[in-house]
Structure formats: structure tokens, C-alpha cells
Design an enzyme around this catalytic site. Structure first.
Site, PDB file in Angstrom:
ATOM      1  N   GLU A 212       0.887  -1.178   0.000  1.00  0.00           N
ATOM      2  CA  GLU A 212       0.000   0.000   0.000  1.00  0.00           C
ATOM      3  C   GLU A 212       0.913   1.213   0.000  1.00  0.00           C
ATOM      4  O   GLU A 212       1.401   1.626   1.050  1.00  0.00           O
ATOM      5  CB  GLU A 212      -0.898  -0.027   1.248  1.00  0.00           C
ATOM      6  N   CYS A 246      -2.214   9.598   2.537  1.00  0.00           N
ATOM      7  CA  CYS A 246      -1.708   8.996   1.298  1.00  0.00           C
ATOM      8  C   CYS A 246      -2.598   9.292   0.100  1.00  0.00           C
ATOM      9  O   CYS A 246      -2.114   9.427  -1.013  1.00  0.00           O
ATOM     10  CB  CYS A 246      -1.561   7.489   1.471  1.00  0.00           C
TER      11      CYS A 246
HETATM   12  P1  NAD Z   1       8.096   4.590   5.508  1.00  0.00           P
HETATM   13  O1  NAD Z   1       8.183   3.746   4.314  1.00  0.00           O
HETATM   14  O2  NAD Z   1       9.216   5.467   5.870  1.00  0.00           O
HETATM   15  O3  NAD Z   1       7.786   3.707   6.804  1.00  0.00           O
HETATM   16  C1  NAD Z   1       6.725   2.769   6.883  1.00  0.00           C
HETATM   17  C2  NAD Z   1       7.141   1.636   7.787  1.00  0.00           C
HETATM   18  O4  NAD Z   1       8.269   0.990   7.205  1.00  0.00           O
HETATM   19  C3  NAD Z   1       7.534   2.041   9.193  1.00  0.00           C
HETATM   20  O5  NAD Z   1       6.993   1.115  10.120  1.00  0.00           O
HETATM   21  C4  NAD Z   1       9.045   1.961   9.177  1.00  0.00           C
HETATM   22  O6  NAD Z   1       9.588   1.604  10.428  1.00  0.00           O
HETATM   23  C5  NAD Z   1       9.312   0.880   8.166  1.00  0.00           C
HETATM   24  N1  NAD Z   1      10.597   1.062   7.475  1.00  0.00           N
HETATM   25  C6  NAD Z   1      11.272   2.206   7.255  1.00  0.00           C
HETATM   26  N2  NAD Z   1      12.412   1.968   6.576  1.00  0.00           N
HETATM   27  C7  NAD Z   1      12.452   0.646   6.348  1.00  0.00           C
HETATM   28  C8  NAD Z   1      13.362  -0.217   5.668  1.00  0.00           C
HETATM   29  N3  NAD Z   1      14.474   0.250   5.087  1.00  0.00           N
HETATM   30  N4  NAD Z   1      13.087  -1.516   5.613  1.00  0.00           N
HETATM   31  C9  NAD Z   1      11.968  -1.995   6.160  1.00  0.00           C
HETATM   32  N5  NAD Z   1      11.058  -1.243   6.821  1.00  0.00           N
HETATM   33  C10 NAD Z   1      11.302   0.066   6.919  1.00  0.00           C
HETATM   34  O7  NAD Z   1       6.753   5.417   5.262  1.00  0.00           O
HETATM   35  P2  NAD Z   1       6.192   6.577   6.145  1.00  0.00           P
HETATM   36  O8  NAD Z   1       7.058   7.776   5.974  1.00  0.00           O
HETATM   37  O9  NAD Z   1       5.897   6.061   7.513  1.00  0.00           O
HETATM   38  O10 NAD Z   1       4.779   6.836   5.424  1.00  0.00           O
HETATM   39  C11 NAD Z   1       4.617   7.772   4.409  1.00  0.00           C
HETATM   40  C12 NAD Z   1       4.383   7.094   3.090  1.00  0.00           C
HETATM   41  O11 NAD Z   1       3.407   6.089   3.222  1.00  0.00           O
HETATM   42  C13 NAD Z   1       3.837   8.049   2.018  1.00  0.00           C
HETATM   43  O12 NAD Z   1       4.447   7.776   0.801  1.00  0.00           O
HETATM   44  C14 NAD Z   1       2.358   7.694   1.966  1.00  0.00           C
HETATM   45  O13 NAD Z   1       1.736   7.986   0.738  1.00  0.00           O
HETATM   46  C15 NAD Z   1       2.408   6.230   2.216  1.00  0.00           C
HETATM   47  N6  NAD Z   1       1.143   5.760   2.745  1.00  0.00           N
HETATM   48  C16 NAD Z   1       0.396   4.931   1.972  1.00  0.00           C
HETATM   49  C17 NAD Z   1      -0.839   4.517   2.442  1.00  0.00           C
HETATM   50  C18 NAD Z   1      -1.717   3.619   1.638  1.00  0.00           C
HETATM   51  O14 NAD Z   1      -2.684   3.103   2.189  1.00  0.00           O
HETATM   52  N7  NAD Z   1      -1.435   3.366   0.374  1.00  0.00           N
HETATM   53  C19 NAD Z   1      -1.285   4.932   3.697  1.00  0.00           C
HETATM   54  C20 NAD Z   1      -0.489   5.770   4.434  1.00  0.00           C
HETATM   55  C21 NAD Z   1       0.739   6.171   3.954  1.00  0.00           C
END
Ligand code: NAD
Length: 458
Positions: A212, A246
Site C-alpha cells: 500500500e 496517502c
Molecule cells: P516509511 O516507508 O518510511 O515507513 C513505513 C514503515 O516501514 C515504518 O513502520 C518503518 O519503520 C518501516 N521502514 C522504514 N524503513 C524501512 C526499511 N528500510 N526496511 C523496512 N522497513 C522500513 O513510510 P512513512 O514515511 O511512515 O509513510 C509515508 C508514506 O506512506 C507516504 O508515501 C504515503 O503515501 C504512504 N502511505 C500509503 C498509504 C496507503 O494506504 N497506500 C497509507 C499511508 C501512507
């Protein structure tokens, strides 16, 4: 990691015991989770205020309430979702009968982001429970108060071998954990770059994923749209949670004839919702951290500021802002904005608007404001996007009868309601064939049976 590996192995053993297979067990877990969420509604609200400055009303409408609604719809429908479904049998296989069983997947990993930290962790968990799985939930470390209340709720509600929370920096924890243990499914919500790395790690062990992701979600305003309503609905979708949604409108393409009028309605909506000083508004949130704050502030120089722009790094406040004269190849139009800055462009024709949208293909969401059903059909037919609305924005997420997910760059797989159940189960097909009918045509030698086969395989 060794300790965590042992924990994960105990989850695998719990899954293999089949304890969560019966409907009664799954229903009980859903009821327990609902009871705990209701019990801790105020604490959840306090946590969401601390992490994101969400008011209790916003916390309920965009997080806790959505979770409760998901629990209710699952409780109402799980029994029928779980029933094996009869499928028809084609001519060549008659007189067999065919059925589809929904099998649990096993031990699944749910990774959540910080922007809606409660519901994006626990709505997927509801799906995992419905599917009869064990689940590891990894909330975002960037929303620590909500991560703590999630942990408290899950520890109190579930045996540790069934549902487990792990906390920490995802960049360290998740690669190590995925190396040490083979999950049966990874459900990831977050940014595109991290999504790609999760996909790569999962591919090494052929682990299925749901991704997602994010992206740039456009809004199109046609010249026949109700501009006042459009402005109000775009403003709500864009500036709720200070634009950190998002599926928030990322930018607006408005027909040149009505651009000025639309912008004036947009300004009116913003000041009506958040007053002329959003920094003291009960309803207006904050940016998650200084890293994101600095990034967003850098966008304010990439065009002409029409409205807003005030900011305060100490309080992580950025006012709801509107921008004009933004270059299409600027970072503001290449990166997902994910904040309260809305670039507005005028356009003349469908082709012009479509080519701008196609700069960032497969948006997660798409919003069109028009009264013309031909225009509506044309956009829906031509543009590939995850989900969207006609004459609205963002609310499609709250309809659990619709699958929610992206396509291409914005992700893969979908969830909510029945679609979560499908995501967290395997459709196991079984055909049952009676023994009293066993025509020789099905067995060698096949010589001379070509015409018959051509009739059978239609
Ligand atoms: P992120 O990818 O930085 O983090 C999401 C999760 O991934 C966190 O739990 C984090 O600890 C983990 N993570 C971070 N780096 C990682 C790595 N290298 N390997 C594995 N896991 C890792 O995202 P964010 O900044 O928390 O969220 C913002 C993004 O999420 C935006 O792009 C937004 O559009 C998207 N988003 C999408 C939806 C959807 O339903 N499609 C919903 C909310 C947010």
C-alpha cells in the site's frame, strides 16, 4: 534477533496447531479487539494528539471509528466469508463438482506508517484475524505514543504466540527479521522506496506481499463542476492531518475558465475550516518531524504562493497553502508532497490535463469534479489509478465495501472488509469427481479424438 526468532518460531507452532481455524475462535478475537479499542478510546485519542495533533473528533473519524466499523463489518460477515463457495464446473470436467475454500496463510507481518498510525496498523490486523492467521504488527516508530497504545492493547488482548507487536526502527529491524524468519505474507503500508526494498526481500523467499504505497493523486475540476462544493471537498481532503494523507489531493488541475473562481472558493473554505490563523485551530494538525518540515518548506520556493505559507519549525506548523506557477518538472511536481501545500494548474483540454497526470502514472487516488457523465466515463476508462471519487475526495477510503489499494507505482493488492479477508487467505480450489462415470475418451490412446476434444474444450 535470536530471541525474536524463537518468538516467531513459537508463532509458527501456534499457527500449525490450528487453534485459530474455527470461526468461533476468530469471532472471539474480533470481539476482544473491539472491546479493548472501545476501552482505550480516550488513551488512543490522547496518543494521536501527542503524535499528530489530531483532535478527539478527528482521531475518531479518521482512525478509531474506521477501525470499529471494520471490526463490525467483519463480525457481521465473517461466517459467510469463511464458508466454502461452490463454483460451476465446465463441460470437460462434468459430472465433477467444484468448490473454493479460503485457507489461512500462516504467520503474517504487518508494517505500518506514521500518518494514520492506529488504523493502518490495526485494520490490516482485523483482516489477518479474519483469515485465521498469526500476525506480527510493526507500528511506525515515528508515532511513538500511538505505537505504545497499540502495544498495550495487543498485549492485553491476545496471547503472544498469536499476535505480537514489535517496536523499533524499521530500517534495522525488518530486514533482520525477514532474514531470520520466513513470513507467509507481508502487508506493507508506506513509501515507494521502502516498499520496493520490502518487495525485494520478500521475493528472495517467494513471500507474497501487499504493498500500500503513495504517489501523486490528482484532482481534475471541469468547467461545469459545482466549484463551491468542489473547493470545500478538496480542502477537506487536502488539509486534514496537515496534508499527510496517502490519498490526499496532491495537486489540482482546474479548467482555465474557472480557475480564479475555484481558487477564491478554496481560500474561503480554508479560512472557514481553520480560521485565518490555522496555527491556533482546534482542527489543524502538525507536521510529523523536522525532517519532513524542512522538505515541505523547500517546496514553498518552487512557485508563486497564493495563500498560506506561514510556518513555525518549533511547533512543526505549516499553514494550509496554495501555490500557482509551479513548473511541471520541479520537485514539487515530481515528488509526493505529503503536506499542506496544494499546487493549482489551469488546463484547456482533456489531452493537456491527461498528459500532466501521466507524468506520474498510476496514482493511488484520483478525483474528478464534473457534471458531465461522458467526461467521467472518459477519465475512468483512460486513467489507471488505485481508487477515487467523482465530485468528492478521500471518502472512498471509508467505504469498507470497496477494495482499497494501489496499482502499478502506487502498490499492489487491496484490503478493507471482504477484500481484506481475501488478501489474508488463499483461495484453495478443489474439484470432486464421482467414480461412477469414467469415459474412455479421457485416457490414451488419444488418436482420432481431436474433433471430440475441439468440441469439449470450448
Ligand atoms: P516509511 O516507508 O518510511 O515507513 C513505513 C514503515 O516501514 C515504518 O513502520 C518503518 O519503520 C518501516 N521502514 C522504514 N524503513 C524501512 C526499511 N528500510 N526496511 C523496512 N522497513 C522500513 O513510510 P512513512 O514515511 O511512515 O509513510 C509515508 C508514506 O506512506 C507516504 O508515501 C504515503 O503515501 C504512504 N502511505 C500509503 C498509504 C496507503 O494506504 N497506500 C497509507 C499511508 C501512507
Amino acid at each position: 534477533m535470536q530471541q525474536l526468532q524463537a518468538v516467531l518460531q513459537s508463532m509458527r507452532a501456534f499457527f500449525d496447531s490450528g487453534t485459530m481455524s474455527p470461526y468461533a475462535f476468530r469471532k472471539k478475537q474480533l470481539l476482544n479487539l473491539k472491546e479493548a479499542v472501545l476501552k482505550y478510546t480516550n488513551e488512543i485519542s490522547t496518543a494521536l494528539y501527542s503524535d499528530m495533533k489530531k483532535s478527539p473528533e478527528e482521531a475518531y473519524a479518521t482512525e478509531t471509528g474506521l477501525l470499529i466499523a471494520e471490526l463490525n463489518t467483519s463480525l457481521e460477515n465473517l461466517h459467510s466469508w469463511m464458508k466454502p463457495k461452490s463454483a460451476s464446473t465446465n463441460l470437460v470436467n462434468l459430472p465433477s463438482s467444484s468448490k473454493i475454500y479460503r485457507d489461512p496463510l500462516g504467520v503474517v507481518l504487518i508494517i505500518a506508517p506514521w500518518n494514520y498510525p492506529l488504523q493502518l496498523s490495526l485494520i490490516p490486523l482485523v483482516g489477518a484475524i479474519c483469515g485465521g492467521n498469526c500476525a506480527v504488527v510493526k507500528p511506525s516508530e515515528l508515532a511513538p505514543a500511538t505505537a505504545a497504545i497499540i502495544e498495550k492493547i495487543l498485549i492485553e488482548t491476545f496471547p503472544p504466540a498469536y499476535v505480537r507487536v514489535i517496536q523499533g526502527d524499521g530500517a534495522d529491524l525488518i530486514p533482520a527479521m525477514m532474514k531470520a524468519f520466513r513470513f507467509d505474507h507481508v502487508f506493507y503500508t508506506g513509501s515507494i522506496p521502502v516498499g520496493k526494498s520490502i518487495y525485494q526481500m520478500a521475493a528472495a523467499d517467494l513471500i507474497p506481499v501487499t504493498l500500500e504505497l503513495g504517489g501523486k493523486s490528482p484532482v481534475i475540476i471541469e468547467n461545469d463542476a459545482n466549484l463551491e462544493v468542489a473547493a470545500r471537498r478538496v480542502a477537506l481532503g487536502k488539509y486534514t492531518n496537515a496534508g499527510q494523507t496517502c490519498i490526499a489531493p496532491d495537486y489540482v488541475l482546474v479548467h482555465k475558465d474557472v480557475k480564479e473562481k475555484f481558487i477564491s472558493y478554496l481560500k474561503k473554505s480554508i479560512s472557514k475550516f481553520y480560521t485565518n490563523d490555522a496555527s491556533s485551530s482546534y482542527d489543524y494538525g502538525k507536521i510529523i518531524n523536522t525532517r519532513r518540515f524542512d522538505k515541505l518548506i523547500s517546496y514553498l520556493d518552487q512557485g508563486k504562493l497564493l495563500y498560506g505559507g506561514q510556518h513555525n519549525r518549533d511547533t512543526l506548523f505549516i499553514a494550509p497553502s496554495i501555490m500557482d506557477e509551479v513548473l511541471l518538472d520541479s520537485p514539487l511536481m515530481k515528488e509526493e508532497i505529503f503536506g499542506p501545500i496544494l499546487p493549482v494548474f489551469g488546463y484547456d483540454s482533456f489531452d493537456e490535463a491527461f498528459s500532466i497526470v501521466q507524468q506520474n502514472p498510476n496514482p493511488l487516488a484520483f478525483y474528478l469534479f464534473t457534471n458531465n457523465s461522458q467526461v467521467e466515463k472518459k477519465w475512468i476508462r483512460k486513467l489507471h489509478f488505485g481508487s477515487g471519487c467523482i465530485n468528492n475526495s478521500v471518502w472512498q477510503f471509508g467505504n469498507h465495501n470497496l477494495p482499497f489499494g494501489g496499482v502499478g507505482n502506487s502498490g499492489m493488492g487491496a484490503y478493507h472488509g471482504k477484500f481484506s479477508f481475501e488478501t489474508f487467505t488463499h483461495a484453495k480450489s478443489v474439484m470432486k469427481t464421482p467414480v461412477w462415470f469414467d469415459p474412455s475418451i479421457k485416457y490414451p490412446s488419444f488418436k482420432g479424438k481431436l474433433r471430440l476434444f475441439k468440441n469439449l474444450f470450448r
